[in-house]
Design an enzyme around this catalytic site. Sequence first.
Site: not given
Length: 367
Positions: A54-55, A99, A206, A247, A258
């Site tokens: 999760g950002a 990431r 998720q 994100d 996502k």
Amino acid sequence: MMPFTSHFQAVSWSDTGPFVRLLDQRLLPGQTVYLECGQPDEVMEAIRTLTVRGAPAIGVAAAYGIALAMQLAVRTKDLHANSFNAIFDETCKRFAATRPTAVNLFWAIKRMQEANHAWHIRGVHERAAMLVEEAKRIHAEDIEMCLAIGRHGAPLMPDAGGVITHCNAGALATGGHGTALGVIRSAVALGKKIHVWSDETRPLLQGARLTAWECVQDGIPVTVITDNMAAHVLKLGHIKVAVTGADRIARNGDSANKIGTYGLAILCKYHNIPFYIAAPTSTVDIGCDTGAHIPIEERKPDEVTHLGGQRVAAEGVEVFNPAFDVVPHELIAGIITEHGVAHAPFEPDLVAMVARARVHHAQVEPA
Ligand code: MRU
């Protein structure tokens, strides 16, 4: 004291150790296991493996990971300022490589770099202590931003009815409270009778594993559907509003989230259902003109070929596994940030909100 809004915390700091404490999100909802990461490499690996994800939560974890590296550096070595800076730079570089899509990671690293620079005349022990404080501040601010997003977003939610979301943008994905799920939480706290529809969110589930778990924890009614059921559910009239996290948001409002979020936004447009993005200004990449410039992470094929450890696709197949897609701004009814709701054309609102966030940060930052 931090305003905890959930019974669990995805990320936290412990002075004894020291270590970064992470709720292992790979194991939810079956097991609630907290990992104590005593080495920065363990935090990096946790980000890569989606143990923490999760950002905003990735940004908070990286900030704590950098603080951890510098705490260890000053404890185990007789450090000079040059070596301190060399270790700091290398650690930031390595966290930045974990990431690629969530800009909150780079935002948090930049905050730590600015703090380190601002305190460069202090001794290394004092600097290491201040970096822990800066990471704690990033965490506390993220919770505040989520609560403000909730306040701005709650009025956009229906008084009663279905709200669909994709992936997990809840307390697990942030410092606490959540962005998209934070809006829903805040609306429920106002007495709105919301029923959450959670896309399961293949490949890593998720939605089914995390969003539904958070809703159950809070007593918010939730129905899980597989991603390919969303069109049918919208057609049946079960959904009044859609809200997801992001994100990375480009200056023109194009929003990466996502994989599958783009499809949901198209479905909402077709069915005349407002589709909202909820995200803090730390998710807005003002230097990125459009969604075409947002880097999209590609992950390992086995996330697609396997489900729960079981192979579900034949050996030898080719796999494409992009972790995110981009929702074009035309499909977005509004972007809910801690400074209000940005509307089309998004650029003026987003630029003003990011500028406001910078002023706010400059005001609260200690001299
Ligand atoms: O790959 P993940 O699980 O880190 O992806 C997370 C998402 O796409 C979330 O919706 C996004 O980060 C927003 S979290 C508040």
